[in-house]
Design a protein around this motif. Sequence first.
Motif, PDB file in Angstrom:
ATOM      1  N   ARG A 126       2.674   1.813  -3.441  1.00 35.11           N
ATOM      2  CA  ARG A 126       1.740   2.382  -4.415  1.00 35.11           C
ATOM      3  C   ARG A 126       1.487   3.862  -4.118  1.00 35.11           C
ATOM      4  NH1 ARG A 126      -2.796  -1.230  -4.998  1.00 35.11           N
ATOM      5  NH2 ARG A 126      -1.633  -2.047  -6.744  1.00 35.11           N
ATOM      6  N   HIS A 127       1.260   4.181  -2.863  1.00 37.16           N
ATOM      7  CA  HIS A 127       0.979   5.568  -2.476  1.00 37.16           C
ATOM      8  C   HIS A 127       2.170   6.478  -2.813  1.00 37.16           C
ATOM      9  CE1 HIS A 127      -0.567   8.931  -0.184  1.00 37.16           C
ATOM     10  NE2 HIS A 127       0.590   8.984   0.463  1.00 37.16           N
ATOM     11  N   GLN A 128       3.359   6.065  -2.428  1.00 40.06           N
ATOM     12  CA  GLN A 128       4.543   6.880  -2.691  1.00 40.06           C
ATOM     13  C   GLN A 128       4.842   6.985  -4.192  1.00 40.06           C
ATOM     14  OE1 GLN A 128       6.362   8.719  -0.522  1.00 40.06           O
ATOM     15  NE2 GLN A 128       4.911   8.118   1.070  1.00 40.06           N
ATOM     16  N   ARG A 129       4.610   5.906  -4.916  1.00 33.16           N
ATOM     17  CA  ARG A 129       4.831   5.925  -6.368  1.00 33.16           C
ATOM     18  C   ARG A 129       3.897   6.929  -7.031  1.00 33.16           C
ATOM     19  NH1 ARG A 129       2.053   3.629 -10.301  1.00 33.16           N
ATOM     20  NH2 ARG A 129       0.984   2.074  -9.025  1.00 33.16           N
ATOM     21  N   LYS A 130       2.643   6.904  -6.628  1.00 37.73           N
ATOM     22  CA  LYS A 130       1.672   7.831  -7.214  1.00 37.73           C
ATOM     23  C   LYS A 130       1.965   9.277  -6.819  1.00 37.73           C
ATOM     24  CE  LYS A 130      -1.967   4.597  -8.149  1.00 37.73           C
ATOM     25  NZ  LYS A 130      -3.413   4.419  -8.246  1.00 37.73           N
ATOM     26  N   LEU A 131       2.437   9.489  -5.589  1.00 38.88           N
ATOM     27  CA  LEU A 131       2.831  10.844  -5.172  1.00 38.88           C
ATOM     28  C   LEU A 131       3.942  11.391  -6.059  1.00 38.88           C
ATOM     29  CD1 LEU A 131       2.926  10.756  -1.250  1.00 38.88           C
ATOM     30  CD2 LEU A 131       1.320  12.002  -2.708  1.00 38.88           C
ATOM     31  N   GLU A 163       3.076  -4.378  -4.748  1.00 38.45           N
ATOM     32  CA  GLU A 163       1.999  -3.436  -4.457  1.00 38.45           C
ATOM     33  C   GLU A 163       0.714  -4.158  -4.056  1.00 38.45           C
ATOM     34  OE1 GLU A 163       1.368  -0.494  -7.494  1.00 38.45           O
ATOM     35  OE2 GLU A 163       3.308   0.453  -7.117  1.00 38.45           O
ATOM     36  N   VAL A 197       0.847  -1.201   0.000  1.00 42.42           N
ATOM     37  CA  VAL A 197       0.000   0.000   0.000  1.00 42.42           C
ATOM     38  C   VAL A 197       0.879   1.247   0.000  1.00 42.42           C
ATOM     39  CG1 VAL A 197      -1.614   1.342   1.431  1.00 42.42           C
ATOM     40  CG2 VAL A 197      -2.009  -1.102   1.040  1.00 42.42           C
ATOM     41  N   ASN A 198       1.927   1.231   0.809  1.00 42.25           N
ATOM     42  CA  ASN A 198       2.809   2.396   0.896  1.00 42.25           C
ATOM     43  C   ASN A 198       3.629   2.591  -0.374  1.00 42.25           C
ATOM     44  OD1 ASN A 198       1.923   3.170   3.426  1.00 42.25           O
ATOM     45  ND2 ASN A 198       3.503   2.035   4.501  1.00 42.25           N
ATOM     46  N   ASN A 214      -0.294   4.562   8.158  1.00 42.92           N
ATOM     47  CA  ASN A 214      -0.773   5.948   7.968  1.00 42.92           C
ATOM     48  C   ASN A 214      -2.044   6.202   8.707  1.00 42.92           C
ATOM     49  OD1 ASN A 214       1.395   6.648   6.356  1.00 42.92           O
ATOM     50  ND2 ASN A 214       0.431   5.783   4.566  1.00 42.92           N
TER      51      ASN A 214
END
Length: 69
Positions: free
Chosen positions: A12-17, A40, A9-10, A69
Amino acid sequence: MDVVRLFGVNVRHQRKLKGMTQEQLAVAAEMERSYVSDLERGTRNPSVAALGRIADALEIEPNVLLLKN
């Protein structure tokens, strides 16, 4: 949530950021795109080395990928 799923999850989140695709992350981390996808989705258990390479590619500290988070 187990740590493997949390890691995914993290990632994916960081990649999208960062505005990166899975392919871009995979190239930057010197991994296969399918491996990044598996990470992911939480279906692969990453090694510590893989965690480090992904963190480097995302330009973040490795511990960020393990934080709730």
